[in-house]
Design a protein around this motif. Structure first.
Motif: not given
Length: 386
Positions: A284-286, A312-313, A351-354, A380, A382-383
């Protein structure tokens, strides 16, 4: 469960949920003008609009004050530098379009939405250099008293019932430049009852209220001067949309202050770089997600920015989730349940934006006034696995 992600495809922002993601081939096959119109309609809703504003009938320069304010609160890409710099989330500027004289002003505020809460209102007047034939008068008068009144009854201005004092300031008779007067209460009255707007009256007197030569202190009018010096009302409001989702009051770190943009936003070469599938082995990454306002047909009314990087993630959230995945406790438990197959209905985390950040738009509204508006949760930052 696969991670949600977004793609800018043929000028449309397409959003994919964790479950049931359709293939891009299917979307391309079913692409139509109706789908494009619906996508742009949804995007307008994100920006709090029902219809896109009409482009100015002629090429206009936005007020320098609004440009400077935008550059203060936002980077070149529109990303907010500091969420505490702007009072509220909307700044509107109104020029005197009825061509008032230098002491009477009327601003039409019909574009202010009913849900906007007026925080601060300012009258910006450009003071001209004194042109007094009697040089001795200028030497005697170094300061003057400028008063701004809300007009209550334009037929009875000489009476106390005909006007209400809003602001008083001492100004140097010599020199020129912009002067700012607080008129918040008057604008609140006008937005609550539009018919009560009878304009503003400005008076100039010597110290202690003594008479002053009318030519000693003059302001640029909407009738006789260039737009760069025209009287202007600046309104700071909040439309109640701030902080609707994730908190945005965290400062961007140095790596996010100047996110890397493709050299040409929305170019064909840029779009083809967007992967069409998710490699399940990638963590999971941006990743970049460029939004180009010119490509979607909005460049005629948006002044700045030309576009921005929403990011986007994308990627997998495999068991066991490490700290680098920035998992929530809930995601950790969900990952364990999924790995042990303790429930057939539980999939892995997404995996989503946090962390999300706001952007700013500087644009012309339908009345060709310039608006600066801040929109939360647009980038976004960070992810993580949630």
């Amino acid at each position: 469960m696969e991670a949600p992600f977004e793609v800018l495809h043929n000028g449309k922002l397409l959003y994919y949920a964790c479950l049931g993601r359709p293939s891009l081939a299917h979307l391309e096959a079913g692409d139509s003008d109706d789908k494009r119109a619906e996508a742009l309609k949804r995007l307008l809703q994100v920006f709090g609009m029902e219809d896109p504003p009409q482009s100015p009938h002629r090429i206009k320069e936005p007020p320098q004050y609004m440009v400077d304010l935008y550059n203060t609160v936002a980077g070149d890409d529109g990303v907010t530098k500091d969420p505490d710099l702007l009072e509220g989330n909307t700044v509107r500027s109104f020029l005197d379009k009825i061509h008032s004289d230098q002491f009477h002003f009327l601003f039409i505020l019909s574009s202010v939405a009913k849900n906007e809460r007026v925080l601060t209102a300012e009258l910006h007047l450009f003071k001209l250099r004194a042109r007094v034939a009697d040089g001795a008068l200028l030497r005697r008068q170094h300061f003057c008293q400028v008063s701004v009144y809300q007009v209550l009854d334009k037929e009875n201005l000489d009476s106390s019932d005909g006007k209400k004092l809003l602001s008083v300031r001492l100004l140097a008779v010599h020199g020129s430049g912009w002067e700012v007067f607080a008129i918040t209460q008057a604008v609140r009255d006008w937005t609550e009852e539009e018919s009560s707007n009878q304009g503003l009256l400005v008076t100039v007197r010597g110290l202690g209220g003594s008479p002053l030569d009318p030519s000693a202190v003059q302001f640029a009018s909407g009738r006789d001067h260039h737009e760069s010096k025209k009287p202007m009302l600046v309104l700071f409001t909040d439309d109640g949309r701030r902080g609707m989702m994730l908190p945005t009051n965290t400062f961007l770190d140095s790596s996010l202050q100047n996110p890397t943009f493709p050299e040409h936003l929305g170019s064909t070469s840029n779009r083809t770089r967007t992967p069409r599938s998710v490699d399940p082995q990638l963590p999971c990454q941006r990743h970049q997600l460029s939004v180009d306002f010119e490509e979607i047909g909005w460049s005629g009314w948006i002044i700045s920015p030309r576009g921005y990087n929403a990011y986007h993630c994308r990627g997998s959230c495999p068991f066991p989730l490490g700290e680098n995945m920035r998992p929530t406790n809930h995601a950790t438990v969900q990952s364990i349940i999924n790995a042990l197959k303790l429930s057939q209905d539980v999939s892995g985390p997404c995996c989503v934006p946090d962390k999300l950040f706001s952007i700013n738009l500087l644009y012309f509204d339908d009345d060709e006034n310039v608006v600066l508006k801040q929109y939360d949760d647009m980038v976004a930052g960070s992810c993580g696995c949630h």
